[in-house]
Design a protein around this motif. Structure first.
Motif, PDB file in Angstrom:
ATOM      1  N   ILE A  59       0.877  -0.892   0.027  1.00 47.59           N
ATOM      2  CA  ILE A  59       0.428   0.157   0.221  1.00 47.59           C
ATOM      3  C   ILE A  59       0.607   1.512   0.045  1.00 47.59           C
ATOM      4  CG2 ILE A  59      -2.014   0.997   1.199  1.00 47.59           C
ATOM      5  CD1 ILE A  59      -2.787  -1.042  -0.388  1.00 47.59           C
ATOM      6  N   SER A  60       1.917   1.714   1.451  1.00 43.18           N
ATOM      7  CA  SER A  60       2.539   2.271   0.885  1.00 43.18           C
ATOM      8  C   SER A  60       3.645   2.542   0.001  1.00 43.18           C
ATOM      9  CB  SER A  60       3.557   3.014   2.561  1.00 43.18           C
ATOM     10  OG  SER A  60       3.951   1.413   2.761  1.00 43.18           O
ATOM     11  N   LYS A  61       3.821   1.441  -0.633  1.00 43.84           N
ATOM     12  CA  LYS A  61       5.216   1.608  -1.752  1.00 43.84           C
ATOM     13  C   LYS A  61       6.017   1.144  -0.575  1.00 43.84           C
ATOM     14  CE  LYS A  61       2.574   0.952  -4.843  1.00 43.84           C
ATOM     15  NZ  LYS A  61       2.036  -0.966  -5.428  1.00 43.84           N
ATOM     16  N   ARG A  62       6.949   1.113   0.133  1.00 45.60           N
ATOM     17  CA  ARG A  62       8.003   1.214   1.139  1.00 45.60           C
ATOM     18  C   ARG A  62       8.519  -0.323   1.383  1.00 45.60           C
ATOM     19  NH1 ARG A  62       6.309   5.756   4.776  1.00 45.60           N
ATOM     20  NH2 ARG A  62       6.906   7.692   3.000  1.00 45.60           N
ATOM     21  N   ILE A  63       9.575  -0.283   1.446  1.00 44.88           N
ATOM     22  CA  ILE A  63      10.493  -1.202   2.157  1.00 44.88           C
ATOM     23  C   ILE A  63      11.151  -1.027   2.667  1.00 44.88           C
ATOM     24  CG2 ILE A  63      12.238  -3.205   1.692  1.00 44.88           C
ATOM     25  CD1 ILE A  63      11.274  -3.360  -1.325  1.00 44.88           C
ATOM     26  N   THR A  64      11.459  -1.694   4.398  1.00 42.08           N
ATOM     27  CA  THR A  64      11.826  -1.083   5.741  1.00 42.08           C
ATOM     28  C   THR A  64      12.968  -2.629   5.941  1.00 42.08           C
ATOM     29  OG1 THR A  64       9.820  -0.112   6.375  1.00 42.08           O
ATOM     30  CG2 THR A  64      11.636  -0.103   7.782  1.00 42.08           C
ATOM     31  N   VAL A  65      14.015  -1.730   6.107  1.00 47.43           N
ATOM     32  CA  VAL A  65      14.481  -2.766   5.868  1.00 47.43           C
ATOM     33  C   VAL A  65      15.651  -2.624   7.736  1.00 47.43           C
ATOM     34  CG1 VAL A  65      17.731  -3.570   5.264  1.00 47.43           C
ATOM     35  CG2 VAL A  65      15.102  -2.751   3.874  1.00 47.43           C
ATOM     36  N   ASN A  66      16.212  -3.553   7.916  1.00 48.04           N
ATOM     37  CA  ASN A  66      16.709  -3.119   8.914  1.00 48.04           C
ATOM     38  C   ASN A  66      17.982  -4.301   9.354  1.00 48.04           C
ATOM     39  OD1 ASN A  66      14.627  -1.368  11.006  1.00 48.04           O
ATOM     40  ND2 ASN A  66      13.459  -3.137  11.185  1.00 48.04           N
ATOM     41  N   ALA A  67      19.585  -3.536   9.377  1.00 45.98           N
ATOM     42  CA  ALA A  67      20.259  -4.361   9.158  1.00 45.98           C
ATOM     43  C   ALA A  67      21.418  -4.142  10.090  1.00 45.98           C
ATOM     44  CB  ALA A  67      20.583  -4.346   7.824  1.00 45.98           C
ATOM     45  N   ASP A  68      22.777  -4.799  10.772  1.00 43.55           N
ATOM     46  CA  ASP A  68      23.134  -4.495  11.247  1.00 43.55           C
ATOM     47  C   ASP A  68      24.200  -3.141  10.630  1.00 43.55           C
ATOM     48  OD1 ASP A  68      25.878  -4.028  13.197  1.00 43.55           O
ATOM     49  OD2 ASP A  68      26.896  -5.977  11.965  1.00 43.55           O
ATOM     50  N   GLU A  69      24.740  -1.927  11.109  1.00 45.09           N
ATOM     51  CA  GLU A  69      24.987  -0.579  10.625  1.00 45.09           C
ATOM     52  C   GLU A  69      26.540  -1.158   9.753  1.00 45.09           C
ATOM     53  OE1 GLU A  69      26.060   3.930  11.856  1.00 45.09           O
ATOM     54  OE2 GLU A  69      26.816   2.028  13.107  1.00 45.09           O
ATOM     55  N   ASP A  70      27.162  -1.957  10.232  1.00 50.17           N
ATOM     56  CA  ASP A  70      28.239  -2.124   9.454  1.00 50.17           C
ATOM     57  C   ASP A  70      28.097  -2.949   8.623  1.00 50.17           C
ATOM     58  OD1 ASP A  70      30.221  -1.454  11.958  1.00 50.17           O
ATOM     59  OD2 ASP A  70      30.548  -3.316  12.843  1.00 50.17           O
TER      60      ASP A  70
END
Length: 94
Positions: A59-70
């Motif tokens: 619906i919002s046309k978004r991918i939310t990614v959570n990953a290790d900063e490095d």
């Protein structure tokens, strides 16, 4: 946004947990045709090495990614590759 997450060391169960910086990145995706495609893409993106969490919202046309900063740069490169393989008509705005 940077989150701190404690992760137990796999090498020694009695050792102190280490802190890992988790970064959140929101990516706009254009050309995603249906919710089933989004769900399938989400399952495949979750398999990327270094990915802590991912969600694809049709619906919002978004991918939310959570990953290790490095590892974020590598994870984002892999997100682009996997998305291109599964949905070649989609465009990511990273």
């Amino acid at each position: 946004m940077i989150l701190l997450r404690l992760k137990n060391s796999k090498s020694n169960a009695d050792s102190c947990p280490r802190k890992e910086k988790i970064m959140k990145k929101i990516i706009k995706i254009e050309g995603l045709d249906c919710a089933n495609c989004a769900a399938y893409l989400e399952r495949k993106l979750a398999l990327i090495d270094g990915m802590e969490d991912v969600s694809v919202n049709f619906i919002s046309k978004r991918i939310t990614v959570n990953a290790d900063e490095d590892r974020m740069e590598t994870v984002l490169r892999d997100v682009k590759k996997v998305t291109g393989d599964i949905e070649p008509d989609c465009v990511l705005n990273i």
